[in-house]
Motif scaffolding. Structure first.
Motif, PDB file in Angstrom:
ATOM      1  N   ASP A  58       0.874  -1.168   0.000  1.00 51.40           N
ATOM      2  CA  ASP A  58       0.000   0.000   0.000  1.00 51.40           C
ATOM      3  C   ASP A  58       0.916   1.225   0.000  1.00 51.40           C
ATOM      4  OD1 ASP A  58      -1.967   1.834   0.195  1.00 51.40           O
ATOM      5  OD2 ASP A  58      -2.737   1.198   2.136  1.00 51.40           O
ATOM      6  N   THR A  96      -4.268  -8.511  -1.596  1.00 54.06           N
ATOM      7  CA  THR A  96      -4.635  -7.518  -0.591  1.00 54.06           C
ATOM      8  C   THR A  96      -3.418  -6.617  -0.387  1.00 54.06           C
ATOM      9  OG1 THR A  96      -3.966  -8.939   1.228  1.00 54.06           O
ATOM     10  CG2 THR A  96      -6.275  -9.006   0.600  1.00 54.06           C
ATOM     11  N   LEU A  97      -3.628  -5.503   0.331  1.00 53.84           N
ATOM     12  CA  LEU A  97      -2.562  -4.520   0.495  1.00 53.84           C
ATOM     13  C   LEU A  97      -2.008  -4.559   1.912  1.00 53.84           C
ATOM     14  CD1 LEU A  97      -4.358  -1.476  -1.162  1.00 53.84           C
ATOM     15  CD2 LEU A  97      -2.691  -2.969  -2.221  1.00 53.84           C
ATOM     16  N   GLU A 116       2.611  -5.592   7.779  1.00 51.28           N
ATOM     17  CA  GLU A 116       2.238  -6.907   8.307  1.00 51.28           C
ATOM     18  C   GLU A 116       2.676  -8.026   7.373  1.00 51.28           C
ATOM     19  OE1 GLU A 116      -0.080  -3.911   8.051  1.00 51.28           O
ATOM     20  OE2 GLU A 116      -1.686  -5.350   7.758  1.00 51.28           O
ATOM     21  N   THR A 142      -6.998   2.290  -4.375  1.00 51.35           N
ATOM     22  CA  THR A 142      -7.075   1.669  -3.040  1.00 51.35           C
ATOM     23  C   THR A 142      -8.510   1.611  -2.536  1.00 51.35           C
ATOM     24  OG1 THR A 142      -6.552   3.777  -2.022  1.00 51.35           O
ATOM     25  CG2 THR A 142      -4.733   2.240  -2.296  1.00 51.35           C
ATOM     26  N   PHE A 170     -11.488  -1.655  -4.053  1.00 59.75           N
ATOM     27  CA  PHE A 170     -11.604  -3.094  -3.750  1.00 59.75           C
ATOM     28  C   PHE A 170     -13.039  -3.476  -3.426  1.00 59.75           C
ATOM     29  CE2 PHE A 170      -7.119  -2.762  -3.454  1.00 59.75           C
ATOM     30  CZ  PHE A 170      -6.635  -4.028  -3.707  1.00 59.75           C
ATOM     31  N   SER A 222      -9.206  -6.532   6.815  1.00 64.02           N
ATOM     32  CA  SER A 222      -9.678  -6.680   5.439  1.00 64.02           C
ATOM     33  C   SER A 222      -8.503  -6.620   4.476  1.00 64.02           C
ATOM     34  CB  SER A 222     -10.673  -5.569   5.095  1.00 64.02           C
ATOM     35  OG  SER A 222      -9.982  -4.352   4.872  1.00 64.02           O
ATOM     36  N   GLY A 223      -7.283  -6.686   4.988  1.00 61.80           N
ATOM     37  CA  GLY A 223      -6.121  -6.548   4.116  1.00 61.80           C
ATOM     38  C   GLY A 223      -6.159  -5.224   3.372  1.00 61.80           C
ATOM     39  N   ARG A 224      -6.612  -4.193   4.076  1.00 66.88           N
ATOM     40  CA  ARG A 224      -6.703  -2.831   3.525  1.00 66.88           C
ATOM     41  C   ARG A 224      -7.587  -2.753   2.286  1.00 66.88           C
ATOM     42  NH1 ARG A 224      -2.041   1.115   4.731  1.00 66.88           N
ATOM     43  NH2 ARG A 224      -1.221   0.244   6.629  1.00 66.88           N
ATOM     44  N   THR A 225      -8.555  -3.659   2.172  1.00 66.94           N
ATOM     45  CA  THR A 225      -9.392  -3.602   0.972  1.00 66.94           C
ATOM     46  C   THR A 225     -10.686  -2.838   1.217  1.00 66.94           C
ATOM     47  OG1 THR A 225     -10.326  -5.754   1.487  1.00 66.94           O
ATOM     48  CG2 THR A 225      -8.461  -5.719  -0.013  1.00 66.94           C
TER      49      THR A 225
END
Lengths: 457, 276
Positions: free
Chosen positions: A202, A268-269, A273, A454, A457, B224-227
Motif C-alpha cells: 500500500d 490484498t494490500l 504486516e 485503493t 476493492f 480486510s487486508g486494507r481492501t
C-alpha cells in the motif's frame, strides 16, 4: 485547587527543565542526525540487551581523539520519506544530516534544500574529507550515484532491490519470476487457488512500477532478449529499462489504472504486516524490499513451525533503491562529513549492516569477511558439486586486499535466499532501475489514480 | 478592621489566581480543538496553490470518476458504522439486561468480564483477533466484510453494553410486574414496558458506537487486508501520498457533518422521550 496548582507548577518546572537541557549543550559541537527508525547499530543484540558501544558513542569518542573537540550527536528518527520531508520543509526539525530515499533526494535537491558535499565529477571523488567514502564505497554504487547525479548531494547509506518473498512449499520460483503472477496467480503447488494469498504494498510508487513493468512487458522482454544476445550493452539495457520504469505519461497512467483494477480480485494490500503474515503462513507471496525479505527468511527459519521462504526478482525488471545521507542547507559540514566518513569505515559499516539487515554500499575487507562468515558454504557439510560459485566482483572490485577475489561458494539449496537477496548477481542488478521523482504534476495525477485504486476493492 | 481588609484583599488575589488557573484549559481548547477545526475548514475551502477561496476541492471529489470513489468510501463508512451499531445493540441489549439483574449477576464480576477487553489497547487486540479468525478458518483476505464487522463489534461492544446496563439498573421493576399482573404476555411486557423505559440507553449506546466506528479505520484495515477503505483511511492516504491536505480536509468536513448529524438525531430523540 491547591492540588491542581501544585500539578501545574510541577509540570511547568519539568517543561522548563526540559527546555533548558535542550538549549545548552556542554559539548563543543552538536550534530543533529535525522534517520529512519532502527537504522543504525545501537550497541544491542537481537533481544535489546546492551552488549557494546553504539555507533554514535564510538563516533563521539573518535571525533574527540581526532580533533580534540567534544561532540554531541542528537539522534532523531522518522518513519516515512513524506513525514520527514514535511517536517524539514516546515522547519519543525533542524538537522545536519538526513537520510532520505532516492526519489526524495531528487525532490529535495531540485527544491534547493540541500548542501553540496563537494564532488568532483572528473575524478569521481569527494575533494575534501570523506576519504573512507572515496576508498571503500562499492564501485557499483559509486557509478550508480554518479550516473544519476546524486553524488554531489548524497552519500549512500543502505541499498537494496524489490521483489517477491515467497513460500517455497506453496509457490514455485517460476511462478514469481514474472510480475504476471499478481494478475494470474493460478494455483499453488498443492492445487488450491492463490487468489488473495498474495499481498502487495500500500505504497504508491512501489506497486505502481510493478504495473508499469506488467503493461510494457513486451518491451522489457524484448530488451532482455537483446541484452542476452549481446546486441545491447549492460548500460544501454539498464537505461532503456529505466525509461520504461519511470514512465508516467497520461497513456501509461490509464493503462496502469486498468491493470491495477484487475488486481483487486487477487491481492490484498499491506505495508508492514506482510513480513509476519509470511512467517505465520497466512499468505504465500509478498511484494517486498530485499532487506525485509531477509528479515522474513531469518524469522521464518527460527519460528516454532519453521517455514522456508525465498526471494525472487521478476524477469521484466525491478527497482534498485537506496537511502543516502544529505545535508540540509545550513548544516555543520565539517562535523557531518566526519560522521559520514566514520560510517564508511568497513568495520563500522559491517556492524551497522548486521544490526539493520539491509545491505551496506560499503565494500572492503571487513564487509567481505562478514559476508563470507554469514553465507559461505561449510566444506564439511557441502561438497563442491553441491555449491555454486558466485562472483561479486562487480560490487567488491578494487576494495579487497591484493590477490583476494570476490568469489564465494554458496550451497545450491541456499540460492535465491538471504545471500541473493542481499547481494544480487550482476545479471540481476542489470535489470533493476532507479526510481525518479515525477515532479509536482506527475505526482498529483499518480496520487489521484492511486487513491481511486485503493478505494476500489 | 485591618484583619478583614487583608482577608478581602487575599480573596481578590485568590480570585485572580483562579482566573489564571483556567488559562491552560483555554490554551488547550484553542490549540487542540478550535485551531485544528479552523485549519480543516481553511484547507477545505481554499486553493492549495493560490490560497484563494474556492469550492473546487469539493468539486474535485464529486465530479466524474472521483465521485464513484468518494461515494463508495462514504457509503462503506456509513455501512460499517450502521452494521456495527445494530449488531452491537442487538448483542448488548440482552447482555445488559442479564447483567443488571442481580439474580444472574450476584457480584459485578460478569460486568467486569465484558469490560475487560477495553483495558487492552485495541491495536494489539486487533492483531490477535486476526490470528484468531485465521485459526477458526476465516481468512480476512477472503472474507473482508465478515472479519471487519466481527472485529468492529468485538471492539465496540463494551461501548454499547455500558449505557444500556446503566439504564437497565434503573428500570422500574414495579411497572414490569404491574404489566405482567394485568395480563400482558412476556412479549407484550417487553415491548410495552422494558423497551420504552430503555430508549435513552439505546440512543446513547447507538451514538457511543456509531460515532467512533464512523471515523475508525485501523480495525477494518487490519481485518480486510486494507481492501475496505473508510473515510479515516482515505484521509490518511491523502495526507501520506503527496500531502493533499485540501482534499483530505474536504473528507474531514464531510465526516464532521455526518457526526454532527448523528448528534442532532440523538438530541431530537432524547428530548422527545424526555418531554413525554
Amino acid at each position: 485547587m491547591k492540588k491542581s496548582a501544585l500539578i501545574l507548577g510541577v509540570s511547568a518546572l519539568i517543561s522548563l527543565g526540559g527546555l533548558a537541557s535542550c538549549g545548552g549543550s556542554k559539548a563543543d559541537v552538536v550534530l543533529t542526525v535525522y534517520n529512519w527508525e532502527d537504522y543504525i547499530y545501537e550497541g544491542t543484540d537481537e533481544k535489546g540487551n546492551i552488549v557494546g558501544e553504539s555507533a554514535i558513542e564510538s563516533f563521539e569518542k573518535k571525533f574527540f581523539e581526532d580533533t580534540g573537540k567534544t561532540i554531541e550527536v542528537k539522534y532523531v528518527t522518522f518513519d516515512t520519506n513524506e513525514t520527514m520531508y514535511t517536517k524539514l520543509s516546515k522547519n519543525l526539525v533542524k538537522c545536519d544530516l538526513v537520510c532520505p530515499s532516492d526519489y526524495m533526494i531528487q525532490k529535495m535537491q531540485s527544491e534547493g534544500m540541500l548542501e553540496s558535499f563537494g564532488y568532483d565529477k572528473t575524478t569521481k571523488k569527494y575533494t575534501e574529507g570523506l576519504n573512507n567514502v572515496n576508498n571503500n564505497t562499492s564501485p557499483y554504487i559509486k557509478d550508480l550515484f554518479d550516473s544519476n547525479n546524486f553524488s554531489d548531494f548524497a552519500v549512500p547509506y543502505f541499498w537494496g532491490t524489490m521483489g517477491y518473498t515467497y513460500n517455497t512449499e506453496y509457490v514455485s520460483q517460476e511462478q514469481v519470476s514474472t510480475w504476471d503472477f499478481q494478475w494470474n496467480p493460478g494455483n499453488d503447488l498443492k492445487g488450491n487457488s492463490l487468489k488473495k494469498k498474495i499481498t502487495i504494498k500500500d505504497s504508491v510508487r512501489d506497486t505502481y512500477f510493478t504495473a508499469v513493468m506488467h503493461v510494457y512487458k513486451d518491451e522489457t522482454i524484448a530488451l532482455k532478449e537483446q541484452h542476452e544476445a549481446g546486441t545491447l550493452t549492460d548500460k544501454a539495457y539498464n537505461d532503456a529499462l529505466s525509461e520504461i520504469f519511470n514512465r508516467h505519461d497520461t497513456e501509461t497512467l490509464a493503462k496502469v489504472k486498468a491493470a491495477l483494477s484487475e488486481l483487486t480480485q487477487n491481492v490484498t494490500l499491506e505495508v508492514d504486516e506482510g513480513k509476519s503474515d509470511m512467517v505465520r503462513g497466512n499468505i504465500y507471496a509478498n511484494l517486498a524490499w530485499s532487506g525485509d525479505s531477509v528479515f522474513s527468511m531469518d524469522e521464518a527459519e527460527a519460528a516454532a513451525k519453521p517455514v522456508t521462504l525465498a526471494y525472487e526478482i521478476p524477469e521484466e525488471g525491478s527497482n534498485v533503491w537506496f537511502d543516502g545521507w544529505c545535508m540540509p542547507k545550513g548544516a555543520n559540514v565539517e562535523a557531518a562529513k566526519a560522521f559520514l566518513d566514520f560510517l564508511a569505515d568497513p568495520e563500522v559499516a559491517a556492524k551497522n549492516m548486521e544490526a539493520v539487515g539491509y545491505t551496506s554500499p560499503i565494500a572492503g575487507e571487513a564487509i567481505w569477511e562478514t559476508v563470507k562468515d554469514w553465507y559461505e558454504a561449510d566444506p564439511e557439510e557441502y561438497s563442491e558439486e553441491e555449491c555454486d560459485e558466485c562472483d561479486l566482483s562487480y560490487f567488491f572490485e578494487g576494495t579487497l586486499p591484493e590477490g583476494e577475489e570476490a568469489k564465494i561458494l554458496i550451497p545450491t539449496e541456499e540460492r535465491g535466499r538471504q545471500f541473493d537477496a542481499q547481494y544480487p548477481s550482476e545479471e540481476t542488478i542489470n535489470r533493476c532501475a532507479i526510481m525518479k521523482d515525477f515532479g509536482a504534476e506527475g505526482n498529483a495525477a499518480l496520487y489521484k489514480m492511486w487513491n481511486e485504486f485503493t478505494a476500489s476493492f | 478592621m485591618e484583619a478583614t481588609k487583608t482577608l478581602s484583599r487575599n480573596k481578590g488575589v485568590v480570585r485572580e489566581t483562579r482566573k489564571w488557573l483556567c488559562m491552560p484549559y483555554g490554551v488547550f481548547l484553542i490549540l487542540f480543538i478550535i485551531l485544528p477545526i479552523l485549519l480543516i475548514f481553511y484547507y477545505a475551502f481554499t486553493d492549495a496553490r493560490t490560497g484563494a477561496f474556492t469550492l473546487g476541492n469539493f468539486a474535485a471529489l464529486f465530479e466524474g470518476d472521483s465521485s464513484v470513489t468518494t461515494f463508495k468510501v462514504i457509503g462503506q463508512s456509513l455501512g460499517v458504522a450502521a452494521l456495527t451499531t445494530v449488531i452491537c445493540i442487538l448483542i448488548a441489549y440482552p447482555i445488559a439486561y442479564i447483567l443488571a439483574n442481580s439474580k444472574w449477576n450476584k457480584n459485578i464480576v460478569l460486568v467486569y468480564l465484558f469490560l475487560l477487553p477495553m483495558w487492552i489497547n485495541f491495536v494489539i487486540r486487533t492483531i490477535a483477533t486476526k490470528q484468531l479468525l485465521i485459526f477458526f478458518g476465516l481468512d480476512p483476505a477472503l472474507h473482508p466484510w465478515v472479519c471487519s464487522i466481527i472485529g468492529m463489534v468485538y471492539n465496540y461492544l463494551p461501548f454499547a453494553i455500558l449505557p444500556l446496563y446503566n439504564t437497565m439498573l434503573k428500570l422500574d421493576k414495579s411497572q414490569i410486574e404491574a404489566a405482567a399482573d394485568l395480563g400482558a404476555s412476556p412479549v407484550q411486557v417487553f415491548f410495552k414496558t422494558i423497551v420504552p423505559m430503555t430508549v435513552p440507553g439505546i440512543v446513547s449506546a447507538a451514538t457511543m458506537t456509531f460515532m467512533p466506528t464512523m471515523s475508525s479505520y485501523v480495525i477494518t484495515d487490519a481485518l480486510s487486508g486494507r481492501t475496505i477503505t473508510l473515510i479515516g483511511g482515505q484521509i490518511e492516504n491523502m495526507f501520506l501520498n503527496g500531502a493533499q491536505q485540501d482534499l483530505a480536509s474536504v473528507y474531514a468536513v464531510i465526516m464532521l457533518a455526518l457526526i454532527g448529524l448523528s448528534v442532532v438525531f440523538e438530541n431530537l430523540f432524547s428530548e422527545k422521550k424526555g418531554a413525554r
